[in-house]
Design an enzyme around this catalytic site. Structure first.
Site, mmCIF file in Angstrom:
data_model
loop_
_atom_site.group_PDB
_atom_site.id
_atom_site.type_symbol
_atom_site.label_atom_id
_atom_site.label_comp_id
_atom_site.label_asym_id
_atom_site.label_seq_id
_atom_site.Cartn_x
_atom_site.Cartn_y
_atom_site.Cartn_z
ATOM 1 N N HIS A 125 -32.283 45.878 -55.220
ATOM 2 C CA HIS A 125 -33.566 46.541 -54.980
ATOM 3 C C HIS A 125 -33.586 47.061 -53.558
ATOM 4 C CE1 HIS A 125 -37.878 47.243 -54.729
ATOM 5 N NE2 HIS A 125 -37.836 47.294 -56.045
ATOM 6 N N ASP A 130 -36.598 44.431 -63.894
ATOM 7 C CA ASP A 130 -36.110 45.032 -65.139
ATOM 8 C C ASP A 130 -35.052 44.206 -65.838
ATOM 9 O OD1 ASP A 130 -37.707 47.322 -65.035
ATOM 10 O OD2 ASP A 130 -36.420 48.150 -63.478
#
Ligand code: CMC
Length: 426
Positions: A307, A364
């Site tokens: 991320h 996710d």
């Protein structure tokens, strides 16, 4: 008292004191607005890794410590104690709603949750096999043609109505992109249901039958919406803000956000994770996948890992992992892909490549497994992200209207040809 950082600009031997701006939490920001007028210099930060593009009071992310706050409240507490409607109110208004404010908000969502019947004819222009996000980009943008003339974005009341319309209409807009693809008539919203249950009945219900809500699934879906509702200045939210800075129609701005979200590095990752897990197939194939992810000559990445901001765990991934296990157990599903995901996470987290680069599972990584267990087709996952993120997008759009810095207009470091003349010029 304003703090300053002294910057010595050696090129012109000019010294400047640049103010340091302090937020409530997180790193301070150096205000470089005078850099260009005073020194004829631009700040260069491709990818905005060190750039605060705006001030915002909505969401705070501390990527080093795995913290996510909406209006100051930790995401874990909101996921446990609130529903999506309350969280949307919180994002939009800054406070959790009191009882009467909540009722009024629900009434507004109910009043605006129908689609103009003409909107439904837009769907028929799409191929049946169109990706739901392609349909969403088109149909959300098309809403701007329905409400443009009756809206004055200078008026707070009109702005709020546009924001409510977007949040309220998004469930039917998203559900219709699925029902159209399978040829099933679209059910209308039913105001006896809460936001998440209503979406589930429009997505999975048949118009000819009563839809019975499974409370475990409805709650899990609500948690998914809460977790995805906002995430400060991510690509899609920044896209919405950039589009909005020109004074563009809010429905068009949100359509721009939907487009930006679609990419696999952003909201499209949930679909990409499941495709990857399917490709890996069994636990035995994991080492091969890990080796590919580490190979610089291979474009393969571990989807759902890493991320831009979280360099520690993503707090959303912990909450969603719990929900995924709960739903699978409730439905009695033994999904071999969950075993692959759990093992993949275990192996990757011990691997020096992922440790050194601080790559952890993001939101996710488990959401695809959960959504698949609930019956959502894989290509629909990102549309759910869009449904949830609309709450954040409209909140940022509302916040931006109070800012006075005008249109966003980044500059560039020009590296093209210097001035030259057309060969035909005499
Ligand atoms: N698998 C393998 N290597 C990776 C991965 C990955 N998923 N992510 C980053 N790296 C490596 C990358 O190759 C680079 O290595 P090196 O320093 O040797 O060149 C290093 O880690 C830093 O990567 P980066 O591309 O500079 O990191 P970034 O901050 O620009 O990218 C990211 C963040 C999310 C785009 C990236 O981690 C990625 O592509 N992850 C997979 C896609 C994904 O899961 N996206 C969903 C994000 S969460 C949902 C949302 O908020 O939208």
């Amino acid at each position: 008292m304003t703090k300053y950082v002294n910057a010595v600009i050696t090129e012109e031997q000019k010294e400047s004191s640049l103010p340091i701006l302090e937020g409530t939490l997180g790193p301070h920001a150096v205000d470089i607005q005078n850099l260009y007028p005073r020194h004829n210099l631009l700040a260069f930060d491709p990818g905005f890794r060190s750039t605060a593009s705006c001030k915002s009071a909505i969401t705070f992310v501390d990527g080093d410590n795995g913290v996510l706050l909406y209006r100051g409240y930790p995401i874990e507490e909101l996921a446990e104690h609130s529903n999506f409607e309350e969280v949307t109110y919180l994002l939009m208004h800054g406070e959790l709603p009191k009882v009467d404010q909540y009722q009024e908000f629900i009434a507004l969502l109910h009043r605006h949750n129908l689609l103009h019947e003409q909107v439904m004819s837009f769907y028929r222009g799409f191929r049946r096999d169109a990706h739901p996000m392609a349909v969403m980009v088109g149909v959300v943008g098309a809403l701007s043609a329905f409400y443009h003339d009756v809206m004055d974005i200078q008026k707070q009341e009109d702005r709020m109505r546009a924001a409510i319309r977007l949040v309220a209409k998004m469930p039917m807009l998203a559900a219709a992109s699925y029902t159209y693809s399978i040829g099933r008539p679209q059910r209308y919203p039913n105001n006896k249901f809460d936001f998440s249950s209503n979406f589930l009945q429009m997505m999975f219900g048949r118009p000819s039958e009563e839809y019975v809500v499974d409370p475990v699934l409805a709650r899990a879906f609500d948690v998914i919406l809460i977790l995805h509702a906002d995430h400060e200045q991510n690509a899609s939210t920044s896209t919405v803000r950039l589009a909005a800075s020109s004074g563009a129609n809010p429905f068009a701005c949100i359509a721009a956000g939907v487009a930006s979200l679609w990419g696999p590095a952003h909201g499209g990752a949930n679909e990409a994770v499941l495709k990857m897990l399917q490709e890996i197939g069994t636990v035995e194939n994991i080492p091969k996948a890990i080796a590919r992810a580490k190979d610089k000559n291979d474009s393969f990445r571990l989807m759902g890992f890493g991320h831009r901001v979280y360099k520690n765990f993503d707090p959303r991934s912990r909450v969603i992992q719990v929900q995924a296990k709960k739903v699978l157990e409730h439905l009695g599903i033994k999904d071999p892909l969950l075993d692959v995901a759990l093992k993949l996470e275990e192996i990757a987290l011990k691997d020096s490549y992922f440790i050194e680069r601080k790559l952890y599972p993001n939101v996710d990584f488990y959401s695809g497994i959960l959504l698949r267990a609930m019956g959502f087709p894989m290509n629909f996952f990102t549309a759910i992200f869009a449904l949830a993120r609309t709450a954040g997008w409209v909140s940022h759009w509302l916040e931006l209207q109070h800012e006075s810095h005008g249109i966003d207009r980044p500059r560039q470091l020009y590296v093209g040809s210097p001035l030259r003349h057309h060969p035909k010029k005499k």
